[in-house]
Design a protein around this motif. Structure first.
Motif, PDB file in Angstrom:
ATOM      1  N   LEU A   4       9.069 -13.397  -8.813  1.00  0.00           N
ATOM      2  CA  LEU A   4       8.542 -11.994  -7.880  1.00  0.00           C
ATOM      3  C   LEU A   4       7.056 -12.062  -8.052  1.00  0.00           C
ATOM      4  CD1 LEU A   4       9.525  -9.922  -5.939  1.00  0.00           C
ATOM      5  CD2 LEU A   4       9.638  -8.365  -8.112  1.00  0.00           C
ATOM      6  N   LEU A   5       6.504 -12.222  -6.758  1.00  0.00           N
ATOM      7  CA  LEU A   5       5.107 -12.180  -6.787  1.00  0.00           C
ATOM      8  C   LEU A   5       4.448 -10.738  -6.240  1.00  0.00           C
ATOM      9  CD1 LEU A   5       2.350 -13.968  -6.929  1.00  0.00           C
ATOM     10  CD2 LEU A   5       2.823 -14.594  -4.538  1.00  0.00           C
ATOM     11  N   ALA A   6       5.380 -10.311  -5.414  1.00  0.00           N
ATOM     12  CA  ALA A   6       4.932  -8.835  -4.840  1.00  0.00           C
ATOM     13  C   ALA A   6       6.331  -8.264  -4.157  1.00  0.00           C
ATOM     14  CB  ALA A   6       3.680  -9.009  -3.989  1.00  0.00           C
ATOM     15  N   GLU A   7       5.973  -7.113  -3.970  1.00  0.00           N
ATOM     16  CA  GLU A   7       7.308  -6.414  -3.404  1.00  0.00           C
ATOM     17  C   GLU A   7       6.607  -4.861  -2.930  1.00  0.00           C
ATOM     18  OE1 GLU A   7      10.035  -3.658  -5.367  1.00  0.00           O
ATOM     19  OE2 GLU A   7       9.753  -5.007  -6.966  1.00  0.00           O
ATOM     20  N   GLY A   8       7.114  -4.535  -1.697  1.00  0.00           N
ATOM     21  CA  GLY A   8       6.866  -3.173  -0.999  1.00  0.00           C
ATOM     22  C   GLY A   8       6.968  -3.557   0.315  1.00  0.00           C
ATOM     23  N   THR A   9       5.934  -2.309   1.088  1.00  0.00           N
ATOM     24  CA  THR A   9       6.038  -2.471   2.530  1.00  0.00           C
ATOM     25  C   THR A   9       5.221  -3.585   3.027  1.00  0.00           C
ATOM     26  OG1 THR A   9       3.929  -1.081   2.414  1.00  0.00           O
ATOM     27  CG2 THR A   9       6.083   0.142   2.574  1.00  0.00           C
ATOM     28  N   PRO A  10       5.607  -4.078   4.385  1.00  0.00           N
ATOM     29  CA  PRO A  10       4.922  -5.187   4.673  1.00  0.00           C
ATOM     30  C   PRO A  10       3.259  -5.157   4.581  1.00  0.00           C
ATOM     31  CG  PRO A  10       6.703  -4.698   6.242  1.00  0.00           C
ATOM     32  CD  PRO A  10       6.692  -3.450   5.348  1.00  0.00           C
TER      33      PRO A  10
END
Length: 154
Positions: free
Chosen positions: A132-138
């Motif tokens: 996992l590199l990043a997560e969240g809203t676009p």
């Protein structure tokens, strides 16, 4: 005089004849549902066309329509825009939005076309080599320096 076996065979045949009507009713319901899905996807005019004879964009729409015919709760789309031109990708984006709205199905999208991702996704997870590199809203994810470096270029 009939033996028990003969009575059983006659009963089975009579029972089979009674179920013919039930079969035709189910077949009619399935055909109507299929045509409704084709209508939603704008494919009703191609109902009698071999899938292999459809333009590429319509083939992709048909793949999604076929999946929806099974009434899934989760629809997995693995790079659905691969090989599509920008016009076909725009139509696909509209189709995916329609699917989400009309069928209330959760969609798991694996895609490298960031315009498509931005246009339809509410939440992103970005993986890089399985981590996992990043997560969240676009907006948050697509402006993340690590994502830009790994996928979008500096």
């Amino acid at each position: 005089v009939m033996t028990g076996l003969n009575n059983q065979v006659q009963y089975s045949l009579a029972e089979s004849l009674l179920h013919v009507g039930s079969y035709h009713k189910k077949e009619k319901e399935m055909t109507e549902r299929s045509m409704e899905i084709l209508r939603v996807f704008g494919l009703e005019d191609s109902a009698q066309t071999l899938a292999s004879n459809l333009p590429y964009g319509k083939q992709r729409k048909l793949e999604i329509a076929r999946a929806l015919a099974t009434k899934p709760e989760l629809l997995l789309l693995d790079e659905p825009a691969a090989g599509m031109n920008p016009n076909e990708t725009g139509e696909l984006m509209d189709t995916i939005r329609l699917v989400r709205k009309e069928y209330q199905v959760t969609i798991l999208l694996i895609e490298h076309d960031m315009k498509l991702v931005q246009g339809i996704c509410e939440y992103l997870y970005v993986l890089n080599f399985g981590r996992l590199l990043a997560e969240g809203t676009p907006d948050k994810v697509l402006n993340d320096p690590a994502v830009i470096k790994a996928y979008l270029g500096d």
